[in-house]
Design a protein around this motif. Structure first.
Motif, PDB file in Angstrom:
ATOM      1  N   LEU A   5       0.810  -1.211   0.000  1.00 46.76           N
ATOM      2  CA  LEU A   5       0.000   0.000   0.000  1.00 46.76           C
ATOM      3  C   LEU A   5       0.846   1.264   0.000  1.00 46.76           C
ATOM      4  O   LEU A   5       0.421   2.292  -0.485  1.00 46.76           O
ATOM      5  N   GLY A   6       2.054   1.176   0.508  1.00 40.37           N
ATOM      6  CA  GLY A   6       2.931   2.345   0.497  1.00 40.37           C
ATOM      7  C   GLY A   6       2.514   3.379   1.522  1.00 40.37           C
ATOM      8  O   GLY A   6       1.567   3.197   2.279  1.00 40.37           O
ATOM      9  N   ARG A   7       3.216   4.450   1.546  1.00 42.37           N
ATOM     10  CA  ARG A   7       2.963   5.499   2.517  1.00 42.37           C
ATOM     11  C   ARG A   7       1.806   6.373   2.032  1.00 42.37           C
ATOM     12  O   ARG A   7       1.871   6.942   0.962  1.00 42.37           O
ATOM     13  N   GLN A   8       0.792   6.459   2.821  1.00 39.18           N
ATOM     14  CA  GLN A   8      -0.360   7.299   2.520  1.00 39.18           C
ATOM     15  C   GLN A   8      -0.305   8.500   3.464  1.00 39.18           C
ATOM     16  O   GLN A   8      -0.794   8.446   4.585  1.00 39.18           O
ATOM     17  N   GLU A  15      -8.826   1.725  10.777  1.00 40.61           N
ATOM     18  CA  GLU A  15      -9.401   0.724  11.668  1.00 40.61           C
ATOM     19  C   GLU A  15      -9.904  -0.430  10.819  1.00 40.61           C
ATOM     20  O   GLU A  15     -10.627  -0.236   9.855  1.00 40.61           O
ATOM     21  N   VAL A  16      -9.506  -1.643  11.197  1.00 34.60           N
ATOM     22  CA  VAL A  16      -9.900  -2.840  10.466  1.00 34.60           C
ATOM     23  C   VAL A  16     -10.701  -3.732  11.405  1.00 34.60           C
ATOM     24  O   VAL A  16     -10.259  -4.030  12.510  1.00 34.60           O
ATOM     25  N   ASP A  24     -12.041   1.262   8.024  1.00 31.23           N
ATOM     26  CA  ASP A  24     -12.381   2.673   8.130  1.00 31.23           C
ATOM     27  C   ASP A  24     -11.086   3.470   8.085  1.00 31.23           C
ATOM     28  O   ASP A  24     -10.214   3.296   8.938  1.00 31.23           O
ATOM     29  N   VAL A  25     -10.934   4.332   7.077  1.00 37.42           N
ATOM     30  CA  VAL A  25      -9.737   5.149   6.912  1.00 37.42           C
ATOM     31  C   VAL A  25     -10.083   6.583   7.310  1.00 37.42           C
ATOM     32  O   VAL A  25     -10.995   7.176   6.742  1.00 37.42           O
ATOM     33  N   THR A  26      -9.368   7.116   8.304  1.00 36.64           N
ATOM     34  CA  THR A  26      -9.602   8.480   8.781  1.00 36.64           C
ATOM     35  C   THR A  26      -8.486   9.386   8.272  1.00 36.64           C
ATOM     36  O   THR A  26      -7.318   9.134   8.564  1.00 36.64           O
ATOM     37  N   PRO A  27      -8.826  10.437   7.528  1.00 36.88           N
ATOM     38  CA  PRO A  27      -7.776  11.332   7.022  1.00 36.88           C
ATOM     39  C   PRO A  27      -7.260  12.251   8.124  1.00 36.88           C
ATOM     40  O   PRO A  27      -7.955  12.520   9.103  1.00 36.88           O
ATOM     41  N   LYS A  28      -6.045  12.732   7.944  1.00 31.51           N
ATOM     42  CA  LYS A  28      -5.513  13.771   8.829  1.00 31.51           C
ATOM     43  C   LYS A  28      -6.347  15.025   8.615  1.00 31.51           C
ATOM     44  O   LYS A  28      -6.943  15.207   7.554  1.00 31.51           O
ATOM     45  N   GLU A  29      -6.345  15.892   9.607  1.00 28.64           N
ATOM     46  CA  GLU A  29      -7.123  17.134   9.512  1.00 28.64           C
ATOM     47  C   GLU A  29      -6.720  17.930   8.272  1.00 28.64           C
ATOM     48  O   GLU A  29      -7.554  18.475   7.570  1.00 28.64           O
ATOM     49  N   ASP A  30      -5.431  17.967   7.968  1.00 29.06           N
ATOM     50  CA  ASP A  30      -4.952  18.733   6.817  1.00 29.06           C
ATOM     51  C   ASP A  30      -4.523  17.817   5.664  1.00 29.06           C
ATOM     52  O   ASP A  30      -3.926  18.259   4.698  1.00 29.06           O
ATOM     53  N   GLY A  31      -4.836  16.538   5.776  1.00 27.41           N
ATOM     54  CA  GLY A  31      -4.391  15.575   4.764  1.00 27.41           C
ATOM     55  C   GLY A  31      -5.374  15.412   3.620  1.00 27.41           C
ATOM     56  O   GLY A  31      -6.554  15.703   3.759  1.00 27.41           O
TER      57      GLY A  31
END
Length: 132
Positions: A5-8, A15-16, A24-31
């Motif tokens: 998957l590499g660095r995202q 969360e798996v 469930d993938v949660t983005p960074k606030e500024d990501g």
């Protein structure tokens, strides 16, 4: 050879659930997360994606081809898959109104093993959560 998957860099938390098979993938606030890139990376890692739902905030725009889309940043937008909810948003096109939508960007079709990366992901609006 399968790729990892590499660095995202836009991801804060993943969360798996092994019980129901949900991720469930949660983005960074500024990501920024590119859903198409995330979908491809997941398949390339050997995991099958059944569907991908997103919550996104942006403005409704009409693009150069006459299609309606949710513009989440100046260089990124998602065309709508037509349905009753997306048609209800057309009156907001090219206004300054910001909306928050929950929608489905991908659902695996029967018989296909991997999504067609050449086709753009289209947002099927499931819920209009908020209008500002």
């Amino acid at each position: 050879m399968k790729q990892h998957l590499g660095r995202q860099s836009g991801v804060q938390k993943v969360e798996v659930s092994l019980l129901d098979g949900k991720v469930d993938v949660t983005p960074k606030e500024d990501g920024q997360i590119d859903p198409a890139q995330l979908l491809k990376a997941t398949y390339d890692s050997g995991v099958t994606v059944a569907e991908m739902d997103v919550t996104a905030r942006g403005k409704i725009v009409k693009d150069s081809s006459g299609n309606f889309a949710l513009e989440v940043s100046p260089n990124r937008s998602f065309q709508f898959a037509p349905n009753e909810l997306s048609q209800g948003l057309e009156s907001l096109a090219n206004s300054q109104t910001v909306v928050t939508l929950r929608g489905q960007l991908y659902k695996k079709t029967a018989g296909k093993k991997k999504p067609d990366a050449s086709q753009p992901l289209r947002l099927l609006v499931l819920e209009v959560q908020k209008k500002e």
